[in-house]
Design a protein around this motif. Structure first.
Motif, PDB file in Angstrom:
ATOM      1  N   ILE A   1       6.842  17.699  -5.963  1.00 51.51           N
ATOM      2  CA  ILE A   1       5.682  16.942  -6.685  1.00 51.51           C
ATOM      3  C   ILE A   1       6.448  15.594  -6.298  1.00 51.51           C
ATOM      4  N   LEU A   2       8.155  15.265  -6.377  1.00 53.11           N
ATOM      5  CA  LEU A   2       8.578  14.357  -6.484  1.00 53.11           C
ATOM      6  C   LEU A   2       8.160  13.356  -4.332  1.00 53.11           C
ATOM      7  N   VAL A   3       8.572  14.578  -3.369  1.00 54.25           N
ATOM      8  CA  VAL A   3       7.763  13.812  -1.986  1.00 54.25           C
ATOM      9  C   VAL A   3       6.349  13.294  -1.927  1.00 54.25           C
ATOM     10  N   LEU A   4       5.127  14.060  -3.520  1.00 55.84           N
ATOM     11  CA  LEU A   4       3.940  13.507  -3.089  1.00 55.84           C
ATOM     12  C   LEU A   4       4.140  11.777  -3.517  1.00 55.84           C
ATOM     13  N   SER A   5       4.478  12.483  -4.681  1.00 50.15           N
ATOM     14  CA  SER A   5       4.511  11.107  -5.954  1.00 50.15           C
ATOM     15  C   SER A   5       5.297   9.864  -4.872  1.00 50.15           C
ATOM     16  N   LEU A   6       6.206  10.029  -4.434  1.00 46.60           N
ATOM     17  CA  LEU A   6       6.556   8.910  -3.740  1.00 46.60           C
ATOM     18  C   LEU A   6       6.079   8.525  -2.722  1.00 46.60           C
ATOM     19  N   LEU A   7       5.469   9.238  -1.397  1.00 47.73           N
ATOM     20  CA  LEU A   7       4.680   8.856  -0.561  1.00 47.73           C
ATOM     21  C   LEU A   7       3.281   8.008  -1.085  1.00 47.73           C
ATOM     22  N   ALA A   8       2.997   8.772  -2.632  1.00 49.76           N
ATOM     23  CA  ALA A   8       1.915   8.705  -2.258  1.00 49.76           C
ATOM     24  C   ALA A   8       1.442   6.585  -3.445  1.00 49.76           C
ATOM     25  N   GLY A   9       3.508   6.677  -3.488  1.00 49.24           N
ATOM     26  CA  GLY A   9       3.542   4.736  -3.636  1.00 49.24           C
ATOM     27  C   GLY A   9       3.923   4.363  -2.901  1.00 49.24           C
ATOM     28  N   CYS A  10       3.515   4.793  -1.755  1.00 47.37           N
ATOM     29  CA  CYS A  10       4.331   4.060  -0.493  1.00 47.37           C
ATOM     30  C   CYS A  10       2.951   2.870   0.385  1.00 47.37           C
ATOM     31  N   GLY A  11       1.774   4.067  -0.456  1.00 46.73           N
ATOM     32  CA  GLY A  11       0.557   4.050   0.428  1.00 46.73           C
ATOM     33  C   GLY A  11       0.060   2.054   0.343  1.00 46.73           C
ATOM     34  N   GLU A  12      -0.554   2.476   1.962  1.00 47.05           N
ATOM     35  CA  GLU A  12      -0.767   0.807   2.619  1.00 47.05           C
ATOM     36  C   GLU A  12      -1.855   0.635   2.395  1.00 47.05           C
ATOM     37  N   ARG A  13      -2.358  -0.310   2.414  1.00 45.42           N
ATOM     38  CA  ARG A  13      -3.987  -0.840   3.157  1.00 45.42           C
ATOM     39  C   ARG A  13      -4.136  -1.011   3.774  1.00 45.42           C
ATOM     40  N   ALA A  14      -4.436  -0.916   4.830  1.00 46.01           N
ATOM     41  CA  ALA A  14      -4.087  -1.398   6.813  1.00 46.01           C
ATOM     42  C   ALA A  14      -5.976  -0.890   7.299  1.00 46.01           C
ATOM     43  N   ASP A  15      -5.848  -2.146   7.828  1.00 49.23           N
ATOM     44  CA  ASP A  15      -7.404  -1.518   8.987  1.00 49.23           C
ATOM     45  C   ASP A  15      -7.098  -1.381  10.088  1.00 49.23           C
TER      46      ASP A  15
ATOM     47  N   ALA B   1      16.773 -11.405   8.166  1.00 49.68           N
ATOM     48  CA  ALA B   1      16.249 -11.698   6.973  1.00 49.68           C
ATOM     49  C   ALA B   1      14.775 -11.981   7.212  1.00 49.68           C
ATOM     50  N   THR B   2      13.812 -11.016   5.398  1.00 51.50           N
ATOM     51  CA  THR B   2      12.329 -11.431   5.836  1.00 51.50           C
ATOM     52  C   THR B   2      12.225 -12.371   4.934  1.00 51.50           C
ATOM     53  N   ARG B   3      10.367 -12.828   5.871  1.00 51.67           N
ATOM     54  CA  ARG B   3      10.045 -13.919   5.225  1.00 51.67           C
ATOM     55  C   ARG B   3       8.783 -13.779   5.323  1.00 51.67           C
ATOM     56  N   GLN B   4       8.220 -14.689   4.028  1.00 54.20           N
ATOM     57  CA  GLN B   4       7.130 -14.482   3.680  1.00 54.20           C
ATOM     58  C   GLN B   4       6.416 -15.808   3.556  1.00 54.20           C
ATOM     59  N   VAL B   5       5.517 -16.115   4.681  1.00 55.17           N
ATOM     60  CA  VAL B   5       4.219 -17.203   4.936  1.00 55.17           C
ATOM     61  C   VAL B   5       3.282 -17.571   4.184  1.00 55.17           C
TER      62      VAL B   5
ATOM     63  N   ALA C   1      -3.409 -13.798   0.816  1.00 51.03           N
ATOM     64  CA  ALA C   1      -1.968 -14.152   0.508  1.00 51.03           C
ATOM     65  C   ALA C   1      -2.192 -13.200  -0.800  1.00 51.03           C
ATOM     66  N   SER C   2      -2.378 -12.626  -2.061  1.00 48.98           N
ATOM     67  CA  SER C   2      -2.565 -11.871  -2.807  1.00 48.98           C
ATOM     68  C   SER C   2      -1.811 -10.671  -2.060  1.00 48.98           C
ATOM     69  N   VAL C   3      -2.443 -10.387  -1.440  1.00 48.26           N
ATOM     70  CA  VAL C   3      -2.275  -8.459  -0.961  1.00 48.26           C
ATOM     71  C   VAL C   3      -1.187  -9.129  -0.435  1.00 48.26           C
ATOM     72  N   ILE C   4      -0.662  -9.265   0.456  1.00 44.11           N
ATOM     73  CA  ILE C   4       1.119  -9.549   1.161  1.00 44.11           C
ATOM     74  C   ILE C   4       1.968  -9.669   0.134  1.00 44.11           C
ATOM     75  N   SER C   5       2.105 -10.777  -0.949  1.00 44.87           N
ATOM     76  CA  SER C   5       2.765 -10.848  -2.200  1.00 44.87           C
ATOM     77  C   SER C   5       2.736  -9.258  -2.622  1.00 44.87           C
TER      78      SER C   5
ATOM     79  N   MET D   1       6.002  -6.755  -2.801  1.00 44.32           N
ATOM     80  CA  MET D   1       6.607  -6.860  -4.087  1.00 44.32           C
ATOM     81  C   MET D   1       6.791  -5.230  -4.172  1.00 44.32           C
ATOM     82  N   LEU D   2       5.264  -4.136  -4.313  1.00 45.64           N
ATOM     83  CA  LEU D   2       5.644  -2.791  -3.867  1.00 45.64           C
ATOM     84  C   LEU D   2       6.963  -2.552  -3.152  1.00 45.64           C
ATOM     85  N   LYS D   3       7.281  -3.390  -1.799  1.00 39.81           N
ATOM     86  CA  LYS D   3       7.506  -2.449  -0.951  1.00 39.81           C
ATOM     87  C   LYS D   3       9.938  -2.629  -1.495  1.00 39.81           C
ATOM     88  N   THR D   4       9.600  -4.273  -1.920  1.00 42.30           N
ATOM     89  CA  THR D   4      10.715  -4.176  -2.791  1.00 42.30           C
ATOM     90  C   THR D   4      11.429  -3.471  -3.757  1.00 42.30           C
TER      91      THR D   4
END
Length: 727
Positions: free
Chosen positions: A24-38, A167-171, A205-209, A213-216
């Motif tokens: 359950i823990l693995v599935l929940s964490l992996l589900a929370g880390c999902g990314e929308r990617a083309d 450091a990481t940056r958002q532009v 901008a909203s998608v990247i933000s 935010m989710l990764k942070t």
């Protein structure tokens, strides 16, 4: 945390519950880390990437592929355009180490310019877009359409002019047309690798933000969890110092929590932007190098039987060696040791999996949960190693694997506390029952007192009986002393007489016989004194056994071969018999002092020859029987005069002698041989006894316990006296 033997019934339910929690823990964490990617976007080709078919409002695109690459060139993107007639293109993400630049393999130290042109559709060109820039080795500047948007560290053309930073940056930017030009200046003079080693992402901008935010939040949650669990275990150790496993596990969690601040989103630089890059990179490497040894110590306290000493010593030496390299050398030097240490970590983890598998087969508590979470952790750490070496596209999975591992430890700890609470409840019920019994005992106090009085009376009777036995034993000791005085006085008196006859020159023709008699009696007295000394040392524990693992069958056969000729010369029939079943499997081993055991067998054989007339027979037998465990049974039997029943219980006492009428006193011994044999056998945790019907010979039996699989030789001091025997 102590590891105890797991009961079969409760252990199965614990393992199933643990597996369910982990899944359950693995599935929940992996589900929370999902990314929308083309995933349908083609990679960049020759410095150009076409995103006109993509919808950046709903997906994130990684700008992977061929970027224009200009080595040791820093053209001004705001002035003259970057030349586009280059024939050099570098795959991104990838370091420039080893890139073939006009016949030269590029080193990690240097500087370069990267350029990528992006084609957008009308919909995306009219909205605010964002770039998500990862950590780039190790200083960079970004221009978009000739305008400077981001800078990390200071980019220079040499070491003194370059200031590294991670450091990481958002532009955020708005494209002025359907084509966007990205130019990145990158410099590295302080690390073994240089270039863009992680993907750059573009999207609305909203998608990247939201994505950032989710990764942070995810990395912050993992880091906070590691810190909380580490502090919790350290507090447990402060409260109960008898369990060092909690100390090492707490330190490991804290160390890995610190390291998680330095990777991925590099949360440390967000909290402390001015934190020195040199200290940051040293802390990251030290956490990895020293963390392996700390985890090995933790693993050792959980699975002591499965963790060899060489593993602890090797991990300690490696931690000191590689940690010292981090502290004493610059980053450009100690970062080159990472690949070697990654291989060492993989080898250690493979051994940990092997050791946990052994513990699982031995049904140790928690081993099954360890197997499951260790596999997950091993895969996550191995993936991070592959990602760092640019062999995997998935980053920063080790923190997730370690979080799963630590949560599993918390589960095991809570299970342990639950069992402890259940034990307290059971103890409370038992205490209440004991209280009821105590009240019942108080109500019947007079009856109990009467019972105790009778018990005291019986104890007094036993004590009186013991006193009588002691009195009889003292009488026996005095009798033994009188026998000893008589045995010593008679030969001494005769020796004095013969010596006086020699001095007076009486019958000179008999002087040789007199001297021979005196010599024989002196040897007899000396042997008796030696036997008394040896027996006294054995009884007081002053002589220890030089024990070794001895195959009993070859030992018995070799002993018998030494005396076959002696038996033949004495006119006796000899026979040895070994149970055929002994040779069908592994050879039975006894843990004995071979010299002392041979002394016992020689004594028994000497006694058998002494009391067996010529024409009789002596037989040595070896078999394996059970007597509170498997024992080797050795029997020395003869067809001699036998031993009367009333003498059997005294045969192993000091100075006990039993000679038939007409038995020559010149053949008499000291009466100490069997007493010495009994002491030697008992020092080997064995047993010796005799059987006889008083007419047809006697059989002396020795039972010695067989050595277990893990029995080893025990080196002690060795008495070098030659064995001798007398009944």
């Amino acid at each position: 945390m102590c590891i105890q033997i797991q009961k079969a019934g409760s252990g199965l339910s614990i393992r199933r519950a643990a597996h369910a929690v982990l899944i359950i823990l693995v599935l929940s964490l992996l589900a929370g880390c999902g990314e929308r990617a083309d995933r349908s976007v083609d990679p960049a080709f020759r410095g150009m990437m076409d995103l006109r078919a993509s919808n950046l409002s709903e997906s994130v695109v990684k700008l992977n592929g061929e970027w224009e690459f200009h080595w040791r060139q820093f053209p001004d993107p705001a002035g003259n355009p970057v030349p586009n007639d280059t024939n050099h293109y570098l795959q991104v993400p990838h370091s420039w180490n080893g890139y073939d630049w006009e016949g030269m393999k590029l080193p990690g130290a240097g500087y370069a310019t990267f350029r990528l042109r992006i084609l957008l559709n009308d919909r995306d060109a009219g909205q605010t877009l964002a770039l998500r820039l990862p950590t780039i080795f190790h200083a960079f500047e970004l221009w978009i359409d000739g305008v400077s948007y981001a800078r990390v560290g200071r980019v220079g053309t040499d070491r003194s002019g370059t200031v590294p930073s991670l450091a990481t940056r958002q532009v955020y930017f708005q494209p002025r047309a359907n084509q966007v030009e990205l130019v990145l200046r990158v410099a590295n003079f302080h690390h073994m690798r240089g270039g863009i080693t992680k993907p750059i992402e573009i999207g609305a901008a909203s998608v990247i933000s939201d994505r950032t935010m989710l990764k942070t939040a995810y990395e912050g949650a993992v880091t906070a969890s590691l810190f909380i669990i580490g502090i919790y275990h350290l507090l447990l150790y402060v409260q109960r110092r008898k369990d060092p496993a909690t100390l090492w596990f707490g330190l490991f969690c804290l160390m890995w929590g610190v390291r998680s601040l330095l990777v991925g989103e590099v949360l440390l630089t967000r909290l402390l932007p001015s934190f020195p890059w040199g200290a940051q990179i040293k802390i990251e490497y030290l956490a990895l190098y020293v963390g392996l040894h700390i985890f090995t110590l933790y693993f050792h306290h959980l699975f002591r039987d499965e963790t060899p000493r060489w593993l602890l010593l090797s991990s300690r030496c490696l931690a000191v060696l590689f940690g010292g390299a981090v502290l004493l050398t610059p980053a450009a030097v100690f970062t080159r040791t990472l690949l070697v240490y990654e291989i060492i970590i993989v080898l250690h983890m493979l051994y940990f999996l092997y050791a946990i598998g052994k513990a699982w087969r031995r049904k140790k508590e928690g081993a099954a949960v360890f197997v499951a979470v260790s596999v997950v952790t091993f895969v996550s750490v191995l993936n991070d190693f592959l990602y760092y070496n640019e062999l995997s596209s998935i980053a920063n999975t080790s923190n997730l694997g370690l979080l799963i591992f630590t949560v599993a430890q918390m589960y095991l700890l809570s299970s342990r506390f639950t069992r402890a609470a259940a034990g307290e409840e059971r103890a409370g019920r038992e205490l209440a029952l004991a209280n009821e019994r105590l009240q019942e005992a108080n109500r019947n106090l007079e009856h109990k007192v009467a019972e105790r009085t009778r018990e005291l009376s019986l104890a007094y009777d036993d004590l009186r009986s013991a006193y009588d036995q002691l009195f009889q034993s003292e009488g026996g000791r005095k009798k033994m002393l009188s026998y000893l005085t008589h045995d010593l006085k008679a030969p001494l008196s005769s020796m004095i007489g013969y010596v006086e006859a020699l001095q007076d020159n009486v019958k000179p023709e008999n002087h040789a016989a007199y001297l021979s008699y005196v010599y024989d009696r002196a040897v007899w007295l000396n042997r008796m004194i030696e036997d008394l000394s040896l027996l006294s040392s054995l009884e007081t524990g002053q002589i220890s056994m030089n024990k070794a693992a001895v195959p009993v069958e070859p030992f018995i056969r070799q002993f018998w071969e030494k005396y076959e000729l002696v038996l033949e010369e004495a006119g006796l029939h000899e026979e040895i018999h070994v149970n055929p079943a002994i040779g069908s499997g592994d050879p039975p081993i006894v843990h004995v002092d071979p010299v002392r055991l041979e002394q016992v067998l020689a004594n028994l054989l000497s006694n058998a020859m002494k009391f067996t007339a010529p024409g009789g027979s002596i037989r040595l037998t070896l078999t394996i029987r059970d007597m509170d465990g498997p024992h080797a049974w050795i029997c020395m039997s003869d067809t001699g005069i036998g031993i009367r029943q009333e003498h059997l219980e005294h045969i192993f006492e000091r100075h006990f002698k039993r000679y038939p009428v007409g038995f020559g006193q010149e053949n008499a011994g000291s009466g100490l041989g069997l007493a010495i044999s009994k002491e030697i056998v008992e020092l080997h945790d064995g047993k010796i006894w005799v059987e006889s019907n008083g007419r047809d010979g006697s059989s002396f039996w020795i039972a010695l316990p067989l050595a277990g699989e893990e029995a080893g030789p025990e080196r002690r001091t060795l008495d070098e006296r030659e064995p001798h025997s007398d009944r």
